[in-house]
Design a protein around this motif. Structure first.
Motif, PDB file in Angstrom:
ATOM      1  N   GLY A 158       0.807  -1.216   0.000  1.00  0.00           N
ATOM      2  CA  GLY A 158       0.000   0.000   0.000  1.00  0.00           C
ATOM      3  C   GLY A 158       0.840   1.266   0.000  1.00  0.00           C
ATOM      4  N   VAL A 159       1.886   1.294   0.808  1.00  0.00           N
ATOM      5  CA  VAL A 159       2.719   2.497   0.906  1.00  0.00           C
ATOM      6  C   VAL A 159       3.478   2.729  -0.401  1.00  0.00           C
ATOM      7  CG1 VAL A 159       4.707   3.497   2.089  1.00  0.00           C
ATOM      8  CG2 VAL A 159       2.912   2.385   3.409  1.00  0.00           C
ATOM      9  N   ARG A 160       3.957   1.669  -1.046  1.00  0.00           N
ATOM     10  CA  ARG A 160       4.695   1.827  -2.304  1.00  0.00           C
ATOM     11  C   ARG A 160       3.818   2.479  -3.375  1.00  0.00           C
ATOM     12  NH1 ARG A 160       5.666  -2.977  -2.977  1.00  0.00           N
ATOM     13  NH2 ARG A 160       7.823  -3.141  -2.287  1.00  0.00           N
ATOM     14  N   LEU A 161       2.600   1.989  -3.528  1.00  0.00           N
ATOM     15  CA  LEU A 161       1.705   2.551  -4.536  1.00  0.00           C
ATOM     16  C   LEU A 161       1.332   3.990  -4.203  1.00  0.00           C
ATOM     17  CD1 LEU A 161       0.050   2.033  -7.080  1.00  0.00           C
ATOM     18  CD2 LEU A 161      -1.781   1.129  -5.643  1.00  0.00           C
ATOM     19  N   THR A 162       1.036   4.254  -2.929  1.00  0.00           N
ATOM     20  CA  THR A 162       0.659   5.610  -2.526  1.00  0.00           C
ATOM     21  C   THR A 162       1.804   6.588  -2.698  1.00  0.00           C
ATOM     22  OG1 THR A 162      -0.876   4.681  -0.896  1.00  0.00           O
ATOM     23  CG2 THR A 162      -0.271   6.985  -0.626  1.00  0.00           C
ATOM     24  N   ALA A 163       2.991   6.206  -2.256  1.00  0.00           N
ATOM     25  CA  ALA A 163       4.138   7.119  -2.292  1.00  0.00           C
ATOM     26  C   ALA A 163       4.548   7.461  -3.714  1.00  0.00           C
ATOM     27  CB  ALA A 163       5.309   6.506  -1.529  1.00  0.00           C
ATOM     28  N   ASN A 164       4.576   6.478  -4.605  1.00  0.00           N
ATOM     29  CA  ASN A 164       5.003   6.744  -5.978  1.00  0.00           C
ATOM     30  C   ASN A 164       4.028   7.651  -6.706  1.00  0.00           C
ATOM     31  OD1 ASN A 164       7.504   5.038  -6.912  1.00  0.00           O
ATOM     32  ND2 ASN A 164       6.354   3.707  -5.563  1.00  0.00           N
ATOM     33  N   LEU A 165       2.740   7.419  -6.543  1.00  0.00           N
ATOM     34  CA  LEU A 165       1.756   8.272  -7.221  1.00  0.00           C
ATOM     35  C   LEU A 165       1.712   9.663  -6.605  1.00  0.00           C
ATOM     36  CD1 LEU A 165      -1.128   5.713  -7.776  1.00  0.00           C
ATOM     37  CD2 LEU A 165       0.575   6.505  -9.400  1.00  0.00           C
ATOM     38  N   THR A 166       1.795   9.742  -5.282  1.00  0.00           N
ATOM     39  CA  THR A 166       1.766  11.045  -4.629  1.00  0.00           C
ATOM     40  C   THR A 166       2.976  11.886  -5.014  1.00  0.00           C
ATOM     41  OG1 THR A 166       0.568  10.088  -2.744  1.00  0.00           O
ATOM     42  CG2 THR A 166       1.642  12.200  -2.393  1.00  0.00           C
ATOM     43  N   ALA A 167       4.148  11.276  -5.021  1.00  0.00           N
ATOM     44  CA  ALA A 167       5.364  12.024  -5.379  1.00  0.00           C
ATOM     45  C   ALA A 167       5.306  12.524  -6.816  1.00  0.00           C
ATOM     46  CB  ALA A 167       6.588  11.138  -5.169  1.00  0.00           C
ATOM     47  N   GLY A 168       4.856  11.672  -7.736  1.00  0.00           N
ATOM     48  CA  GLY A 168       4.784  12.086  -9.126  1.00  0.00           C
ATOM     49  C   GLY A 168       3.792  13.212  -9.354  1.00  0.00           C
ATOM     50  N   HIS A 169       2.593  13.109  -8.769  1.00  0.00           N
ATOM     51  CA  HIS A 169       1.581  14.149  -8.924  1.00  0.00           C
ATOM     52  C   HIS A 169       2.040  15.462  -8.292  1.00  0.00           C
ATOM     53  CE1 HIS A 169      -0.644  10.969 -10.500  1.00  0.00           C
ATOM     54  NE2 HIS A 169      -1.830  11.201  -9.987  1.00  0.00           N
ATOM     55  N   LEU A 170       2.676  15.350  -7.151  1.00  0.00           N
ATOM     56  CA  LEU A 170       3.145  16.566  -6.477  1.00  0.00           C
ATOM     57  C   LEU A 170       4.246  17.249  -7.286  1.00  0.00           C
ATOM     58  CD1 LEU A 170       2.937  18.357  -3.983  1.00  0.00           C
ATOM     59  CD2 LEU A 170       4.596  16.865  -2.846  1.00  0.00           C
ATOM     60  N   LEU A 171       5.137  16.470  -7.857  1.00  0.00           N
ATOM     61  CA  LEU A 171       6.201  17.049  -8.669  1.00  0.00           C
ATOM     62  C   LEU A 171       5.645  17.716  -9.927  1.00  0.00           C
ATOM     63  CD1 LEU A 171       9.246  17.399  -8.790  1.00  0.00           C
ATOM     64  CD2 LEU A 171       9.399  15.211 -10.003  1.00  0.00           C
TER      65      LEU A 171
END
Length: 227
Positions: A158-171
């Motif tokens: 769960g954390v891997r999927l959340t972190a990767n999408l959140t980081a990309g969208h935020l960037l």
């Protein structure tokens, strides 16, 4: 200003009603379905080819008893790919940036693989907690470590999927904001940041598909250990 960047990750609501249910049902509407015609459309043919290739590649190392999971994992793959990709469109929301949703998908599926292993091959499943030829002094420590690593698996999914999408969208939002700010002052620099934003968007599309594949692939590996 900093808090506004994270508003895109909040669960949207309209008139006090959460739109999470609508966001979760939308991917199934976008999938092409067979019609009354004899010949399938190009899009439907491409989708069927992709599903067949993905299922074949995913379940080749899995035992025959694990092939019952083909429909579940393939549907989950398509579901996650569309959910992750929809978040790149303007005025949309990515449900998979919510940790609660990702854990809600990861924990039941991981627990099902563990229960299947304990039911079908309890000795082998419990034996994964202790490697062979372990010294007697290290047995309690290794059992605790392997047990913790076993229960961390769904959290890592769960954390891997959340972190990767959140980081990309935020960037993407940070670079797009910088582009709009620099456009009236430094047009040349703004064009460079716009090019960077374009390349980052392409990368994020790839990340959306890769992370969905990794999520399902790890579940299939957990299933392979228990069948």
């Amino acid at each position: 200003m900093t808090l506004s960047f994270f508003d895109q990750f909040l669960s949207p609501s309209f008139l006090g009603i959460s739109l999470m249910t609508l966001a979760l049902t939308l991917p199934w509407v976008l999938l092409p379905t067979p019609g009354p015609r004899w010949m399938s459309s190009r899009l439907l043919t491409l989708q069927n080819w992709f599903i067949n290739r993905f299922t074949q590649q995913l379940f080749t190392p899995v035992g025959v008893s694990g092939h019952k999971w083909a429909l579940i994992l393939t549907s989950l793959m398509m579901f996650l790919v569309i959910l992750n990709s929809l978040g790149l469109l303007p005025y949309t929301f990515t449900p998979t940036t919510q940790l609660a949703l990702n854990l809600g998908l990861a924990i039941p599926l991981w627990l099902a693989t563990v229960l299947i292993g304990l039911r079908n091959q309890p000795t082998i499943s419990v034996g994964h907690l202790l490697p062979e030829a372990t010294p007697g002094m290290l047995i309690p420590i290794l059992v605790v470590i392997e047990t913790v690593s076993l229960f961390i698996r769904p959290l890592a999914l769960g954390v891997r999927l959340t972190a990767n999408l959140t980081a990309g969208h935020l960037l993407i939002q940070l670079i797009s904001t910088a582009t709009f700010v620099l456009l009236p002052m430094l047009p040349a620099v703004a064009l460079l940041t716009m090019l960077l934003l374009y390349l980052l968007t392409i990368l994020e599309v790839a990340v959306a598909m890769i992370q969905a594949y990794v999520f399902v692939l790890l579940l299939s590996l957990y299933l392979q250990e228990n069948v």
